[in-house]
Structures are given as C-alpha cells and as structure tokens.
Design a protein around this motif. Structure first.
Motif, PDB file in Angstrom:
ATOM      1  N   ASN A   1       6.196   2.254  -1.045  1.00 52.00           N
ATOM      2  CA  ASN A   1       5.098   3.215  -1.017  1.00 52.00           C
ATOM      3  C   ASN A   1       4.072   2.770   0.029  1.00 52.00           C
TER       4      ASN A   1
ATOM      5  N   LYS B   1       1.255   3.976   1.103  1.00 53.14           N
ATOM      6  CA  LYS B   1      -0.150   4.020   0.699  1.00 53.14           C
ATOM      7  C   LYS B   1      -0.504   2.784  -0.112  1.00 53.14           C
TER       8      LYS B   1
ATOM      9  N   ASN C   1       6.947   3.349  -8.353  1.00 53.42           N
ATOM     10  CA  ASN C   1       6.723   2.910  -6.965  1.00 53.42           C
ATOM     11  C   ASN C   1       7.818   1.978  -6.474  1.00 53.42           C
TER      12      ASN C   1
END
Length: 285
Positions: free
Chosen positions: A32, A34, A182
């Motif tokens: 992920n 971000k 995630n």
C-alpha cells in the motif's frame, strides 16, 4: 516489506536466548503506497541517519528509505527475497542487504533508527533486542507489528516487567491500526504502527537498569495487587506511607496502574532509603 503470520511453535525461551531461530514461512507483503509513504513521513529520516530495516521482503519500504537515509541496513532471511532486494537496490550505494536471521544481527554501534514491518512470531524478542539495553545506539523506531503486541507494549497499565523497564528510557506510542487487508496474502490478525523515541531525560539513569528491572520483576508479580502488598519486603511501613503520599494515591491503587513518573519516584525512594542488600535481584527466566 514483509509480515509473517503469528503462529505457535516449539521454540522455548532457552532456545531463543541461544539465538537458534527457525526459518519463518507464510510471509505477507505490504505494498500500500499511501501507508508506506506515511511510515517514511513519520520516521522523519534525514541524510545523516543510519536506518535498520528488519524483514525487508521485496524492498517496498527499502527503496523508499534509500531516498532519504544516509545508510540503510536491510535485513532479510529468505534467499529469494534477498536476490530481489539486491537487484532493486543495485544502484543505491547507501543500501546494504544483509542475508541473516534478524535475531543474529549485530546492532550498529552508532546512533541508528529502526523502520520495519517485523515478523509476528518474534515480535517480543525483537523489541527486547532493541530496548533491553538503554546504552545502545537505538534512538527511534517506526515499527509495524501485531496489533495485540502493540496494545500490550503501550497499555496504561503494565503487567510485564521488561515493558516497564523500557518505559524508563523510551517513549512508546500507539499510532494507528493497520488492517490485515493491507497485506497480500492477508494475515489472520490486524497490525498496528508504533512509534518509539528515546527520552531526552531518562526517568532512571542507565547505570541502574538491572536495579530497576529487579524492582519491576518483584513489584509486578501481582500487577493488580495494592502498592502496600506489592512492595512489602522492600520498604518499611513508614516508607510505604511516605511513597503513597508522594504519589498521591489511595490505599487500594494497583501497582500496575502507576505512571512512568510514579515508578521513578518509587525507584528513587528505594535507592536513597533502602540498603542495597535489600534491593530485589533480577531473576533470569
């Protein structure tokens, strides 16, 4: 960057101390972007920092660390991931790939930062490796770990003597939950992000590490016991009365609910007013 599933295995504490660790399987990769960028941002790394990454996986985090850090030491045990890491970081002269079991790695002598997504299976041993020696070069960490362990390490009440000892030299903060979604494939439990920073002014001096750990082990044998009961055998009744007054607590306050600052007061009372032969000795488990 990898996460390895938590599982019960046969390795006892004695074997852990002898540094004989298994080759963990069931790795979970975190990609992920971000979340990876948030980890980097919170680490606040600069070009003078030495960063240790424990469990580098395929290098999703490693490559980002290399852009900011002065030196990256990326540790990975799985050989197929080591080969991937070497290819990805071939152009990064500030990155060193270390093919080794995490628990066999020598920590840098210089000041260093840890930015890692650590294996569930050896979360506590890794934390002990980083935090049990207040004189080490470890300065700060952004660590993704199993949520349950993160809650235990940061709880207001404390049951584990070694966790209490860590808090005399380090601030340990629970930053946020991280969903199992995630990771690919997702583990069975969620993770959490934890921030560790070395205190500018320690609550207890480094030279007293073993003395404080002995007190913590003695006092937390029954973490829900009132202070009078938990500390009898160390302090006299007048001393206990004075301690409670100094702490501003009532008679039934559980010993495990004391704040870090209050523990500092208890310890200073011991070293100043209790003869050294009466200080509790550390018991090796």
């Amino acid at each position: 960057m990898t996460k390895k599933s938590k599982k019960t295995h046969k390795y006892c504490e004695k074997k852990l101390k002898s540094m004989k660790f298994p080759n963990f399987s069931g790795q979970h990769l975190m990609s992920n972007k971000k979340l990876l960028n948030e980890i980097i941002e919170r680490a606040n790394i600069n070009s003078s920092d030495i960063v240790l990454e424990l469990g580098a996986g395929k290098g999703a985090l490693t490559t980002l660390l290399a852009k900011s850090a002065g030196k990256v030491l990326a540790v990975e045990y799985d050989m197929k991931f080591v080969e991937i890491l070497k290819k990805k970081t071939a152009q990064n002269i500030n990155t060193k790939i270390i093919h080794k079991d995490i628990m066999k790695v020598f920590l840098p002598d210089e000041h260093f930062i840890v930015v890692s997504n650590i294996p569930y299976s050896i979360t506590t041993p890794i934390m002990k490796m980083l935090l049990n020696n207040p004189s080490s070069g470890f300065q700060k960490g952004i660590i993704v770990m199993e949520k349950g362990a993160a809650k235990r390490f940061t709880s207001k009440s404390v049951k584990d003597s070694y966790v209490l000892a860590w808090r005399m030299w380090f601030d340990i903060h629970y930053i946020k939950d991280i969903s199992r979604n995630n990771f690919s494939p997702p583990p069975k439990v969620d993770s959490a992000m934890v921030l560790i920073t070395r205190r500018k002014e320690p609550i207890v001096q480094k030279k007293y590490y073993l003395a404080f750990l002995g007190l913590a082990q003695y006092a937390l044998k029954q973490s829900n016991a009132p202070l009078d009961i938990a500390l009898r055998g160390i302090f006299t009744l007048p001393q206990l009365k004075h301690i409670k007054k100094s702490l501003g607590i009532s008679n039934g306050t559980p010993i495990g609910s004391l704040t870090n600052t209050q523990w500092g007061i208890v310890f200073n009372t011991m070293i100043n007013y209790v003869q050294r032969p009466l200080w509790p000795k550390v018991k090796k488990k």
